[in-house]
Design a protein around this motif. Structure first.
Motif, PDB file in Angstrom:
ATOM      1  N   LEU A 170      49.896  59.764  26.153  1.00 31.15           N
ATOM      2  CA  LEU A 170      50.906  59.538  27.184  1.00 31.15           C
ATOM      3  C   LEU A 170      52.044  58.659  26.671  1.00 31.15           C
ATOM      4  CD1 LEU A 170      48.558  59.041  30.234  1.00 31.15           C
ATOM      5  CD2 LEU A 170      50.143  60.950  29.859  1.00 31.15           C
ATOM      6  N   ALA A 171      51.715  57.676  25.855  1.00 30.88           N
ATOM      7  CA  ALA A 171      52.763  56.824  25.283  1.00 30.88           C
ATOM      8  C   ALA A 171      53.696  57.658  24.402  1.00 30.88           C
ATOM      9  CB  ALA A 171      52.144  55.681  24.478  1.00 30.88           C
ATOM     10  N   ALA A 172      53.123  58.537  23.605  1.00 31.49           N
ATOM     11  CA  ALA A 172      53.944  59.394  22.739  1.00 31.49           C
ATOM     12  C   ALA A 172      54.774  60.374  23.563  1.00 31.49           C
ATOM     13  CB  ALA A 172      53.054  60.151  21.755  1.00 31.49           C
ATOM     14  N   LEU A 173      54.216  60.846  24.661  1.00 36.43           N
ATOM     15  CA  LEU A 173      54.883  61.843  25.483  1.00 36.43           C
ATOM     16  C   LEU A 173      56.003  61.262  26.340  1.00 36.43           C
ATOM     17  CD1 LEU A 173      54.736  64.837  26.408  1.00 36.43           C
ATOM     18  CD2 LEU A 173      53.137  64.083  28.181  1.00 36.43           C
ATOM     19  N   TRP A 174      55.742  60.131  26.980  1.00 37.18           N
ATOM     20  CA  TRP A 174      56.681  59.635  27.985  1.00 37.18           C
ATOM     21  C   TRP A 174      57.595  58.517  27.521  1.00 37.18           C
ATOM     22  CZ3 TRP A 174      57.298  63.256  31.114  1.00 37.18           C
ATOM     23  CH2 TRP A 174      56.249  64.006  31.603  1.00 37.18           C
ATOM     24  N   THR A 175      57.251  57.765  26.503  1.00 34.53           N
ATOM     25  CA  THR A 175      58.112  56.670  26.048  1.00 34.53           C
ATOM     26  C   THR A 175      59.527  57.129  25.686  1.00 34.53           C
ATOM     27  OG1 THR A 175      56.191  55.417  25.333  1.00 34.53           O
ATOM     28  CG2 THR A 175      58.311  54.740  24.425  1.00 34.53           C
ATOM     29  N   PRO A 176      59.717  58.320  25.094  1.00 35.84           N
ATOM     30  CA  PRO A 176      61.087  58.763  24.804  1.00 35.84           C
ATOM     31  C   PRO A 176      61.993  58.849  26.038  1.00 35.84           C
ATOM     32  CG  PRO A 176      59.539  60.059  23.540  1.00 35.84           C
ATOM     33  CD  PRO A 176      58.728  59.216  24.484  1.00 35.84           C
ATOM     34  N   PHE A 177      61.402  58.916  27.232  1.00 37.37           N
ATOM     35  CA  PHE A 177      62.239  58.970  28.431  1.00 37.37           C
ATOM     36  C   PHE A 177      62.995  57.664  28.663  1.00 37.37           C
ATOM     37  CE2 PHE A 177      60.295  62.942  29.362  1.00 37.37           C
ATOM     38  CZ  PHE A 177      61.267  63.609  30.086  1.00 37.37           C
ATOM     39  N   LEU A 178      62.642  56.610  27.952  1.00 40.65           N
ATOM     40  CA  LEU A 178      63.456  55.386  28.010  1.00 40.65           C
ATOM     41  C   LEU A 178      64.862  55.651  27.508  1.00 40.65           C
ATOM     42  CD1 LEU A 178      60.879  52.742  26.735  1.00 40.65           C
ATOM     43  CD2 LEU A 178      61.839  52.921  29.040  1.00 40.65           C
ATOM     44  N   PHE A 179      65.009  56.665  26.681  1.00 40.41           N
ATOM     45  CA  PHE A 179      66.307  56.981  26.081  1.00 40.41           C
ATOM     46  C   PHE A 179      66.947  58.216  26.719  1.00 40.41           C
ATOM     47  CE2 PHE A 179      63.400  55.050  23.033  1.00 40.41           C
ATOM     48  CZ  PHE A 179      64.079  53.860  22.807  1.00 40.41           C
ATOM     49  N   TRP A 180      66.457  58.639  27.871  1.00 41.26           N
ATOM     50  CA  TRP A 180      66.937  59.833  28.541  1.00 41.26           C
ATOM     51  C   TRP A 180      68.455  59.836  28.710  1.00 41.26           C
ATOM     52  CZ3 TRP A 180      65.661  64.580  30.068  1.00 41.26           C
ATOM     53  CH2 TRP A 180      66.399  65.183  31.084  1.00 41.26           C
TER      54      TRP A 180
END
Length: 172
Positions: free
Chosen positions: A119-129
Motif C-alpha cells: 500500500l505504501a508503494a501504491l498510494w504514496t505517489p499520490f502525494l505528488f498528484w
C-alpha cells in the motif's frame, strides 16, 4: 453426614510441559481507532469511482470520461468492483484489533505487514498528484481527485501501526 474426599496434592509440572496459552491483551484504544480510520481512508475514492460508474464525469473531460468508463458495461462494473474490493481490504484491518482468529498470529502479521508495504508503494505517489498534469481531467477535476485520493496515503502507515501493535500483543 458426608465423608470428606481427600484431595491429592498437585503434581509438580515438568519444566518443558506445555502451559495454557496466555490471554492476548485487548487492543489499545488508539489501535482500534486507527483500524476504523483505515476504513474511512478508502471511502472518498470509492464513492468517487462509483459516481463515475453511475455516469457522472466528476472532473473528467468528455474524452477522458469516455476512456475511463469505456463503451460497454465493463468500465462501470470494474469501477464498482474496485471500490468494493478496496473497502473490503480496508475492513480486514479490523481483524487486527478484534479477537477473531483467521490465521496464526505469525501469518496474520506477515500478511498485514506485506499489505502495508504494498500500500505504501501504491498510494504514496499520490502525494505528488498535483505536480503531474492530467490531460483527461479538467483543472478543477484534477484538484478534486487529488483530495479524494489523498486519504489513501494514510492507509499504509495506519495499517503498519496496527500491525506492529497486533504483533506485540500476540508474541509469546
Amino acid at each position: 453426614m458426608g465423608m470428606a474426599i481427600p484431595v491429592a496434592p498437585a503434581a509438580p509440572t515438568a519444566p518443558n510441559a506445555p502451559t495454557a496459552p496466555r490471554p492476548v491483551p485487548a487492543a489499545p484504544r488508539w489501535a482500534v481507532l486507527a483500524a476504523h480510520a483505515v476504513t474511512l481512508t478508502t471511502l472518498p475514492a470509492a464513492l468517487w469511482r462509483i459516481g463515475v460508474a453511475c455516469g457522472l464525469p466528476l472532473g473528467y473531460t468528455e474524452a477522458g470520461f469516455r476512456r475511463i468508463r469505456g463503451d460497454g458495461w465493463e468500465g462501470p462494473a470494474w469501477l464498482v468492483l474496485l471500490s468494493v474490493l478496496t473497502e473490503a481490504a480496508a475492513l480486514l484491518t479490523l481483524v487486527l484489533v478484534r479477537d477473531w482468529r483467521l490465521f496464526s498470529p505469525r501469518v496474520t502479521t506477515a500478511i498485514a505487514g506485506t499489505g502495508a508495504v504494498v500500500l505504501a508503494a501504491l498510494w504514496t505517489p499520490f502525494l505528488f498528484w498535483w505536480a503531474v498534469p492530467n490531460a483527461a481531467m479538467t483543472e478543477t477535476g484534477h484538484l478534486l481527485v487529488g483530495f479524494v485520493y489523498l486519504p489513501l496515503v494514510a492507509w499504509a502507515p495506519l495499517l503498519a501501526a496496527v500491525t506492529v501493535n497486533y504483533h506485540r500483543r500476540h508474541r509469546r
